[in-house]
Motif scaffolding. Sequence first.
Motif, PDB file in Angstrom:
ATOM      1  N   ILE A  17       8.801 -11.214  -6.925  1.00 41.12           N
ATOM      2  CA  ILE A  17       9.062 -10.965  -5.826  1.00 41.12           C
ATOM      3  C   ILE A  17       7.962 -11.538  -5.012  1.00 41.12           C
ATOM      4  CG2 ILE A  17       9.163  -8.994  -4.247  1.00 41.12           C
ATOM      5  CD1 ILE A  17      11.191  -9.040  -6.632  1.00 41.12           C
ATOM      6  N   ILE A  18       8.569 -12.109  -3.975  1.00 41.15           N
ATOM      7  CA  ILE A  18       7.835 -13.033  -2.915  1.00 41.15           C
ATOM      8  C   ILE A  18       7.354 -12.335  -1.510  1.00 41.15           C
ATOM      9  CG2 ILE A  18       8.484 -15.139  -3.862  1.00 41.15           C
ATOM     10  CD1 ILE A  18      10.185 -15.578  -1.437  1.00 41.15           C
ATOM     11  N   ASN A  19       7.782 -11.119  -1.630  1.00 42.96           N
ATOM     12  CA  ASN A  19       7.556 -10.773   0.074  1.00 42.96           C
ATOM     13  C   ASN A  19       7.060  -9.196  -0.245  1.00 42.96           C
ATOM     14  OD1 ASN A  19       9.923  -9.431  -1.005  1.00 42.96           O
ATOM     15  ND2 ASN A  19      10.747  -9.062   1.046  1.00 42.96           N
ATOM     16  N   ASP A  20       6.463  -8.696   1.005  1.00 43.73           N
ATOM     17  CA  ASP A  20       5.811  -7.396   0.989  1.00 43.73           C
ATOM     18  C   ASP A  20       6.780  -6.411   1.596  1.00 43.73           C
ATOM     19  OD1 ASP A  20       4.243  -5.272   0.707  1.00 43.73           O
ATOM     20  OD2 ASP A  20       2.709  -5.758   2.198  1.00 43.73           O
ATOM     21  N   THR A  21       7.489  -5.387   0.872  1.00 47.65           N
ATOM     22  CA  THR A  21       8.447  -4.874   1.593  1.00 47.65           C
ATOM     23  C   THR A  21       7.855  -3.596   2.303  1.00 47.65           C
ATOM     24  OG1 THR A  21       8.637  -3.211  -0.395  1.00 47.65           O
ATOM     25  CG2 THR A  21      10.210  -5.258  -0.083  1.00 47.65           C
ATOM     26  N   LYS A  22       6.452  -3.371   1.932  1.00 47.79           N
ATOM     27  CA  LYS A  22       5.584  -2.202   2.732  1.00 47.79           C
ATOM     28  C   LYS A  22       4.355  -2.898   3.512  1.00 47.79           C
ATOM     29  CE  LYS A  22       7.207   1.187  -0.621  1.00 47.79           C
ATOM     30  NZ  LYS A  22       7.033   1.964  -1.646  1.00 47.79           N
ATOM     31  N   PRO A  23       4.637  -3.534   4.479  1.00 47.15           N
ATOM     32  CA  PRO A  23       3.383  -4.172   5.354  1.00 47.15           C
ATOM     33  C   PRO A  23       2.292  -3.280   5.545  1.00 47.15           C
ATOM     34  CG  PRO A  23       5.525  -4.635   6.360  1.00 47.15           C
ATOM     35  CD  PRO A  23       5.760  -3.710   5.262  1.00 47.15           C
ATOM     36  N   LEU A  24       1.191  -3.576   5.452  1.00 50.77           N
ATOM     37  CA  LEU A  24      -0.039  -2.772   5.803  1.00 50.77           C
ATOM     38  C   LEU A  24       0.265  -2.220   7.269  1.00 50.77           C
ATOM     39  CD1 LEU A  24      -2.924  -4.608   4.306  1.00 50.77           C
ATOM     40  CD2 LEU A  24      -1.644  -2.955   3.463  1.00 50.77           C
ATOM     41  N   TRP A  25       0.802  -2.744   8.324  1.00 47.51           N
ATOM     42  CA  TRP A  25       0.592  -2.063   9.570  1.00 47.51           C
ATOM     43  C   TRP A  25       1.582  -1.150   9.714  1.00 47.51           C
ATOM     44  CZ3 TRP A  25       2.356  -7.194   8.868  1.00 47.51           C
ATOM     45  CH2 TRP A  25       3.802  -7.414   9.085  1.00 47.51           C
ATOM     46  N   THR A  26       2.406  -0.796   8.610  1.00 45.89           N
ATOM     47  CA  THR A  26       3.161   0.512   8.710  1.00 45.89           C
ATOM     48  C   THR A  26       2.559   1.648   7.999  1.00 45.89           C
ATOM     49  OG1 THR A  26       4.391   0.132   6.664  1.00 45.89           O
ATOM     50  CG2 THR A  26       5.248  -0.947   8.704  1.00 45.89           C
ATOM     51  N   ARG A  27       1.461   1.562   7.585  1.00 48.21           N
ATOM     52  CA  ARG A  27       0.663   2.518   6.961  1.00 48.21           C
ATOM     53  C   ARG A  27      -0.163   3.188   8.114  1.00 48.21           C
ATOM     54  NH1 ARG A  27      -0.407  -0.658   1.293  1.00 48.21           N
ATOM     55  NH2 ARG A  27       1.603  -1.207   1.059  1.00 48.21           N
ATOM     56  N   LYS A  28      -0.816   4.304   7.628  1.00 49.53           N
ATOM     57  CA  LYS A  28      -1.676   5.179   8.569  1.00 49.53           C
ATOM     58  C   LYS A  28      -3.224   4.429   8.304  1.00 49.53           C
ATOM     59  CE  LYS A  28       0.080   9.490   8.118  1.00 49.53           C
ATOM     60  NZ  LYS A  28      -0.019  10.837   7.538  1.00 49.53           N
ATOM     61  N   PRO A  29      -3.817   4.269   9.374  1.00 50.32           N
ATOM     62  CA  PRO A  29      -5.351   3.375   9.097  1.00 50.32           C
ATOM     63  C   PRO A  29      -6.399   4.091   8.291  1.00 50.32           C
ATOM     64  CG  PRO A  29      -4.621   3.726  11.401  1.00 50.32           C
ATOM     65  CD  PRO A  29      -3.857   4.419  10.758  1.00 50.32           C
ATOM     66  N   ALA A  30      -5.994   5.493   8.166  1.00 48.64           N
ATOM     67  CA  ALA A  30      -6.978   6.475   7.277  1.00 48.64           C
ATOM     68  C   ALA A  30      -6.613   5.807   5.938  1.00 48.64           C
ATOM     69  CB  ALA A  30      -6.789   7.906   7.563  1.00 48.64           C
ATOM     70  N   ASP A  31      -5.557   5.483   5.556  1.00 44.52           N
ATOM     71  CA  ASP A  31      -4.980   5.093   3.947  1.00 44.52           C
ATOM     72  C   ASP A  31      -5.609   3.689   3.685  1.00 44.52           C
ATOM     73  OD1 ASP A  31      -3.994   7.734   4.059  1.00 44.52           O
ATOM     74  OD2 ASP A  31      -1.732   6.682   4.217  1.00 44.52           O
ATOM     75  N   LEU A  32      -5.930   2.876   4.438  1.00 42.84           N
ATOM     76  CA  LEU A  32      -6.451   1.530   4.205  1.00 42.84           C
ATOM     77  C   LEU A  32      -8.006   1.382   3.993  1.00 42.84           C
ATOM     78  CD1 LEU A  32      -4.261  -0.250   6.893  1.00 42.84           C
ATOM     79  CD2 LEU A  32      -3.676   0.325   4.431  1.00 42.84           C
ATOM     80  N   LYS A  33      -8.314   0.631   3.242  1.00 45.49           N
ATOM     81  CA  LYS A  33      -9.673   0.084   3.202  1.00 45.49           C
ATOM     82  C   LYS A  33     -10.059  -1.165   3.902  1.00 45.49           C
ATOM     83  CE  LYS A  33      -9.822   2.037  -1.580  1.00 45.49           C
ATOM     84  NZ  LYS A  33     -10.267   1.835  -2.933  1.00 45.49           N
ATOM     85  N   LYS A  34     -11.492  -1.149   4.219  1.00 44.03           N
ATOM     86  CA  LYS A  34     -11.588  -2.419   5.009  1.00 44.03           C
ATOM     87  C   LYS A  34     -11.416  -3.479   4.514  1.00 44.03           C
ATOM     88  CE  LYS A  34     -15.337  -0.025   7.610  1.00 44.03           C
ATOM     89  NZ  LYS A  34     -16.812  -0.137   8.156  1.00 44.03           N
ATOM     90  N   LYS A  35     -11.780  -3.733   3.078  1.00 39.85           N
ATOM     91  CA  LYS A  35     -11.204  -5.111   2.266  1.00 39.85           C
ATOM     92  C   LYS A  35     -10.023  -5.493   2.620  1.00 39.85           C
ATOM     93  CE  LYS A  35     -11.945  -7.047  -2.114  1.00 39.85           C
ATOM     94  NZ  LYS A  35     -12.475  -6.854  -3.603  1.00 39.85           N
ATOM     95  N   ILE A  36      -8.902  -4.350   2.459  1.00 40.11           N
ATOM     96  CA  ILE A  36      -7.399  -4.589   2.526  1.00 40.11           C
ATOM     97  C   ILE A  36      -7.043  -5.235   3.907  1.00 40.11           C
ATOM     98  CG2 ILE A  36      -5.138  -3.724   2.668  1.00 40.11           C
ATOM     99  CD1 ILE A  36      -6.131  -1.738   0.215  1.00 40.11           C
ATOM    100  N   ILE A  37      -7.842  -4.621   5.010  1.00 36.32           N
ATOM    101  CA  ILE A  37      -7.635  -4.799   6.339  1.00 36.32           C
ATOM    102  C   ILE A  37      -7.833  -6.402   6.575  1.00 36.32           C
ATOM    103  CG2 ILE A  37      -8.512  -4.468   8.843  1.00 36.32           C
ATOM    104  CD1 ILE A  37      -8.433  -1.641   7.868  1.00 36.32           C
ATOM    105  N   LYS A  38      -9.279  -6.752   5.987  1.00 38.35           N
ATOM    106  CA  LYS A  38      -9.633  -8.448   6.052  1.00 38.35           C
ATOM    107  C   LYS A  38      -8.296  -8.939   5.568  1.00 38.35           C
ATOM    108  CE  LYS A  38     -14.357  -7.580   6.610  1.00 38.35           C
ATOM    109  NZ  LYS A  38     -15.794  -7.614   5.900  1.00 38.35           N
ATOM    110  N   VAL A  39      -8.015  -8.600   4.388  1.00 45.81           N
ATOM    111  CA  VAL A  39      -7.100  -9.694   3.636  1.00 45.81           C
ATOM    112  C   VAL A  39      -5.821  -9.693   4.465  1.00 45.81           C
ATOM    113  CG1 VAL A  39      -5.420  -9.762   1.829  1.00 45.81           C
ATOM    114  CG2 VAL A  39      -7.861  -9.284   1.451  1.00 45.81           C
ATOM    115  N   LEU A  40      -5.530  -8.819   5.243  1.00 49.89           N
ATOM    116  CA  LEU A  40      -4.238  -8.693   6.145  1.00 49.89           C
ATOM    117  C   LEU A  40      -4.542  -9.550   7.405  1.00 49.89           C
ATOM    118  CD1 LEU A  40      -1.600  -7.510   7.408  1.00 49.89           C
ATOM    119  CD2 LEU A  40      -2.847  -5.866   8.423  1.00 49.89           C
ATOM    120  N   GLN A  41      -5.740  -9.327   7.798  1.00 46.03           N
ATOM    121  CA  GLN A  41      -6.069 -10.365   8.909  1.00 46.03           C
ATOM    122  C   GLN A  41      -5.910 -11.790   8.470  1.00 46.03           C
ATOM    123  OE1 GLN A  41      -9.668  -8.552  10.049  1.00 46.03           O
ATOM    124  NE2 GLN A  41      -8.655  -7.157  11.349  1.00 46.03           N
ATOM    125  N   ARG A  42      -6.352 -12.347   7.439  1.00 49.78           N
ATOM    126  CA  ARG A  42      -6.551 -13.609   6.997  1.00 49.78           C
ATOM    127  C   ARG A  42      -4.911 -14.039   6.700  1.00 49.78           C
ATOM    128  NH1 ARG A  42     -11.198 -12.569   3.041  1.00 49.78           N
ATOM    129  NH2 ARG A  42     -12.953 -12.377   4.276  1.00 49.78           N
TER     130      ARG A  42
END
Length: 65
Positions: free
Chosen positions: A34-59
């Motif tokens: 599977i080559i795509n992400d069906t649940k992108p991070l920007w659709t999730r609540k910010p409280a559920d995300l860790k800082k490391k995951i946010i940096k990976v998304l930004q890159r």
Amino acid sequence: MLNKYCRFLPIDIAFGKVKEWKDGKDVETDKDNIINDTKPLWTRKPADLKKKIIKVLQRSIPYGR
């Protein structure tokens, strides 16, 4: 090209099969690659995300490409 245009589609996109390393060789499995992400991070609540995951998304987002 698939990664650029189909990366966040809401359906799974399979491209080939997953390969595993066994006995010094790459062996294809029955599992789809599977080559795509069906649940992108920007659709999730910010409280559920860790800082490391946010940096990976930004890159991973190509700005203006």
